[in-house]
Design an enzyme around this catalytic site. Structure first.
Site, PDB file in Angstrom:
ATOM      1  N   GLU A   1      -4.662  -8.858  -0.025  1.00  0.00           N
ATOM      2  CA  GLU A   1      -5.426  -8.597   1.197  1.00  0.00           C
ATOM      3  C   GLU A   1      -6.897  -8.488   0.849  1.00  0.00           C
ATOM      4  O   GLU A   1      -7.260  -7.874  -0.155  1.00  0.00           O
ATOM      5  CB  GLU A   1      -5.001  -7.291   1.891  1.00  0.00           C
ATOM      6  CG  GLU A   1      -3.662  -7.331   2.589  1.00  0.00           C
ATOM      7  CD  GLU A   1      -3.359  -6.022   3.306  1.00  0.00           C
ATOM      8  OE1 GLU A   1      -4.320  -5.298   3.671  1.00  0.00           O
ATOM      9  OE2 GLU A   1      -2.166  -5.723   3.503  1.00  0.00           O
TER      10      GLU A   1
ATOM     11  N   GLU B   1       0.817  -1.211   0.000  1.00  0.00           N
ATOM     12  CA  GLU B   1       0.000   0.000   0.000  1.00  0.00           C
ATOM     13  C   GLU B   1       0.852   1.263   0.000  1.00  0.00           C
ATOM     14  O   GLU B   1       0.811   2.071   0.933  1.00  0.00           O
ATOM     15  CB  GLU B   1      -0.963  -0.004   1.194  1.00  0.00           C
ATOM     16  CG  GLU B   1      -1.922  -1.186   1.174  1.00  0.00           C
ATOM     17  CD  GLU B   1      -2.979  -1.148   2.257  1.00  0.00           C
ATOM     18  OE1 GLU B   1      -3.979  -1.869   2.116  1.00  0.00           O
ATOM     19  OE2 GLU B   1      -2.804  -0.399   3.246  1.00  0.00           O
TER      20      GLU B   1
END
Length: 478
Positions: A371, A170
């Protein structure tokens, strides 16, 4: 109506975590804080009930317990991060902390012995606090150079054991929260810094790939990639006004990292728009060449919830610094399904839709869901007489999302697997342990003891049988 979902050949199921959200490092060493540790120390009251990364789940001391649980479930892969701030004692001269490195070696060995493939991310918000305070973090080209040296030290130390490496997890998050939206310490609005962090992290990603390739660190079957939290943005309507809003959202939050990682270049319109609004991006031809020549082997995509936008209908304050929301406003679709605990819409179709984009827009690169998960508050109320949390809501969530990954694979997208966030309950920014995500409960009232939830049994059965039944209420995604 029920139907059976069968996993494609070679499709793996795993779970993810990070170093800072699990390990704990209380009293071990001074001057090894990450940005997350620094934020917690500077603004502890922002974290739910005061829980933060200092102890986290105590994985540093109790990793063997967790690996034993991974083995019991049959987990095929486990992704965590190497904590840059702890792996080195001297970031300028790349001096390895032998105590931390030895722990990480033992943890990798334990995973491999248990039949669990370790995946290692080089940075999951763990920018050393020293580099944040001294150089401004990723705004500095020097930090890019130090990161590449750190990456090479990691490859040298663990490269014979780790098949799958990732540059970042991220990469857009920290600077967006700090410099774009001023939601996290030190609460600064500065679009120039936001974009500098974006560009330099993209550069660092491909330069780490260059070192990985040229240094001969790829073992048999090894891959280097990065993990991007793509935010599927759906327009309110098909009209050009709303569609442009979604396109601009996609440009600034997704393509800014997807394109250099996969295509080797930034979208041409990105820099033009930024310059129109006076946002400077310091870049050189040498840097752009390194990005172009060192694209990723594969990509992990974090996919949690849909985003919905419409064209901006309200005026922007002319004194406001540039923000991508100059082009869009958020829109809430009537009748949407919600996870009320996290405040996120539930929309598993994002996985299928993103899979088709990987197929059609990004050369059908290998990718996986790195994820996906459902955070729920006060899970203890779902505990049965035996003490097991009956998290059927999580099982339903996992089923629907794996189903969409399988549909993407069956549609010709090179989706290779699905990783749940998270293996255990863990600390999250500000929310701490408020919303629980794990297959495994962390019992904060009893010494952080571990307990399998009902979802762990479902995951185990799915890994063993490679299929599950699904109550089909969503229909086919076209």
């Amino acid at each position: 109506m029920q139907r059976t979902v069968t996993l494609p050949e070679g499709f793996f199921l795993g779970a993810a975590a990070s170093a800072w959200q699990t390990e704990g490092w209380v009293g071990k060493k001074d001057n090894q804080d990450s940005y997350m540790d620094l934020w917690y120390k500077k603004h502890t009251t922002a974290w739910h009930s005061g829980y933060g990364p200092t102890v986290a789940t105590d994985f540093y001391e109790r990793y063997q317990e967790d690996v034993d649980l991974m083995k019991a479930i049959g987990l095929q892969s486990y992704r965590t991060s190497l904590n840059w701030s702890r792996f080195l004692t001297d970031y300028e001269n790349v001096v390895v902390d032998e105590e931390y490195a030895s722990y990480f070696d033992r943890m990798l060995d334990a995973c491999i012995a248990a039949g669990v493939e370790p995946m290692v991310c080089l940075e999951h918000y763990e920018l050393p606090a020293e580099l944040f305070e001294k150089y401004g973090g990723w705004a500095s080209k020097h930090v890019v150079d130090l990161y590449v040296k750190y990456a090479e030290a990691a490859f040298q130390r663990f490269g014979k054991k780790v098949k799958y490496w990732f540059a970042f997890n991220e990469p857009i998050v920290v600077q967006t929260r700090v410099y774009l939206d001023a939601l996290r310490w030190p609460f600064e609005r500065d679009t120039d810094k936001w974009m500098a962090w974006n560009y330099n992290k993209a550069l660092a990603t491909n330069r780490a790939m260059k070192v990985y390739k040229e240094g001969g660190y790829r073992i048999e079957g090894g891959k280097f990639g990065t993990i991007i939290n793509v935010e599927m943005a759906y327009p309110r309507s098909k009209c050009a006004f709303d569609q442009e809003a979604a396109d601009m959202y996609d440009l600034f939050y997704n393509k800014v990292f997807l394109d250099p990682a996969i295509k080797g270049e930034f979208p041409k319109e990105l820099f033009a728009i930024l310059e129109q609004y006076g946002v400077r991006v310091d870049r050189t031809e040498e840097e752009l060449r390194d990005i172009r020549e060192n694209t990723m082997d594969w990509i992990g995509l974090n996919l949690y919830h849909p985003n919905r936008v419409k064209g901006r209908e309200t005026a922007i304050n002319p004194k406001a610094p540039f923000h991508p929301n100059f082009f869009y406003e958020e829109w809430q679709m009537p009748g949407r399904r919600m996870n009320p605990h996290r405040g996120w819409e539930i929309g598993p179709e994002i996985i299928y839709d993103m899979g088709l984009r990987m197929r059609d827009e990004y050369g059908n690169i290998d990718w996986f869901v790195s994820e996906s998960g459902m955070g729920v508050e006060n899970e203890g109320r779902y505990r049965d007489e035996s003490g097991t949390i009956q998290d059927d809501y999580r099982i339903d969530f996992i089923k629907e999302h794996i189903d969409c990954a399988v549909k993407a694979a069956n549609a010709g997208s090179n989706c290779k697997g699905y990783m749940l966030w998270a293996f255990t309950d863990n600390v999250s920014p500000q929310n701490a342990f408020k919303n629980r995500y794990g297959l495994v409960e962390i019992d904060l009232e009893h010494n952080r003891d571990r307990h399998l939830k009902k979802s762990a049994a479902f995951y185990q059965q799915t890994i063993e049988t490679k299929q599950f039944t699904l109550e089909d209420t969503t229909g086919e995604y076209k």
